[in-house]
Enzyme design. Structure first.
Site, PDB file in Angstrom:
ATOM      1  N   PRO A   1     -20.963  25.409   9.981  1.00 30.99           N
ATOM      2  CA  PRO A   1     -19.494  25.468  10.057  1.00 30.99           C
ATOM      3  C   PRO A   1     -18.840  24.167  10.517  1.00 30.99           C
ATOM      4  O   PRO A   1     -18.236  24.089  11.593  1.00 30.99           O
ATOM      5  CB  PRO A   1     -19.259  26.609  11.048  1.00 30.99           C
ATOM      6  CG  PRO A   1     -20.451  26.549  11.950  1.00 30.99           C
ATOM      7  CD  PRO A   1     -21.604  26.142  11.061  1.00 30.99           C
ATOM      8  N   CYS A   2     -18.899  23.159   9.680  1.00 32.70           N
ATOM      9  CA  CYS A   2     -18.352  21.852  10.031  1.00 32.70           C
ATOM     10  C   CYS A   2     -16.844  21.891  10.267  1.00 32.70           C
ATOM     11  O   CYS A   2     -16.289  20.999  10.894  1.00 32.70           O
ATOM     12  CB  CYS A   2     -18.717  20.807   8.978  1.00 32.70           C
ATOM     13  SG  CYS A   2     -18.254  21.268   7.308  1.00 32.70           S
ATOM     14  N   HIS A   3     -16.174  22.956   9.795  1.00 34.55           N
ATOM     15  CA  HIS A   3     -14.743  23.086  10.050  1.00 34.55           C
ATOM     16  C   HIS A   3     -14.459  23.282  11.542  1.00 34.55           C
ATOM     17  O   HIS A   3     -13.339  23.078  11.985  1.00 34.55           O
ATOM     18  CB  HIS A   3     -14.144  24.234   9.222  1.00 34.55           C
ATOM     19  CG  HIS A   3     -14.749  25.566   9.511  1.00 34.55           C
ATOM     20  ND1 HIS A   3     -15.939  25.974   8.956  1.00 34.55           N
ATOM     21  CD2 HIS A   3     -14.332  26.582  10.307  1.00 34.55           C
ATOM     22  CE1 HIS A   3     -16.225  27.195   9.401  1.00 34.55           C
ATOM     23  NE2 HIS A   3     -15.264  27.581  10.218  1.00 34.55           N
TER      24      HIS A   3
END
Length: 170
Positions: free
Chosen positions: A135-137
């Site tokens: 989940p790089c967001h």
């Protein structure tokens, strides 16, 4: 090594996934049509077999995720052995960020073993080939502002939508 893929619709758009026998190799962010997803899966998809059943559980969890339900992707095995050790460490650290929370690139660099390398941590997120699963967001600038996502700053709206989706009361 056998490769499998699928393209399917979620509440936020079409997503593509490709996996080896060892785990997920690549996912796309939601796209406006299935035709956009295939090239985004990269050259591995050319030798992959369409396998909708292989991804049934993942598709169900992604649909629930995009409907604001609390789900995790921790159990999803990923195949990233071809990435650098730092990139793998950054991606694994990113996977430990709880849903609805954010961490800085500086934090991510420290967790990946290089506290003085927040820019390298940012590059690891820019090269993340498993969005949502990794989940790089959830990784933001030290001041809390949003930085690159997807293809740079053009996807910051999607990054914010994903963060909003995760922070809604259940």
């Amino acid at each position: 090594m056998r490769m499998a893929y699928d393209v399917f619709e979620t509440p936020m758009g079409w997503m593509g996934v490709v996996a080896s026998d060892r785990g997920l190799r690549r996912t796309t962010l939601p796209q406006p049509s299935p035709d956009v997803c295939i090239p985004m899966l990269g050259p591995e998809v050319e030798d992959a077999t369409p396998s909708p059943q292989r991804f049934h559980g993942l598709k169900t969890r992604l649909t629930r995720y995009f409907e604001s339900e609390e789900v995790t992707f921790d159990e999803e095995t990923i195949d990233v052995e071809d990435a650098s050790p730092f990139m793998r460490a950054a991606w694994e650290a990113c996977r430990r960020i709880p849903s609805g929370e954010t961490r800085s690139y500086k934090w991510l660099a420290a967790q990946a073993g290089k506290p003085q390398a927040p820019r390298a941590a940012g590059q690891s997120m820019a090269r993340n080939r498993l969005p949502i699963i990794v989940p790089c967001h959830r990784v933001v600038a030290s001041d809390g502002s949003l930085r690159g996502f997807g293809k740079g700053s053009s996807q910051l709206g999607l990054k914010q939508r994903l963060l909003d989706l995760e922070s809604r009361p259940q």
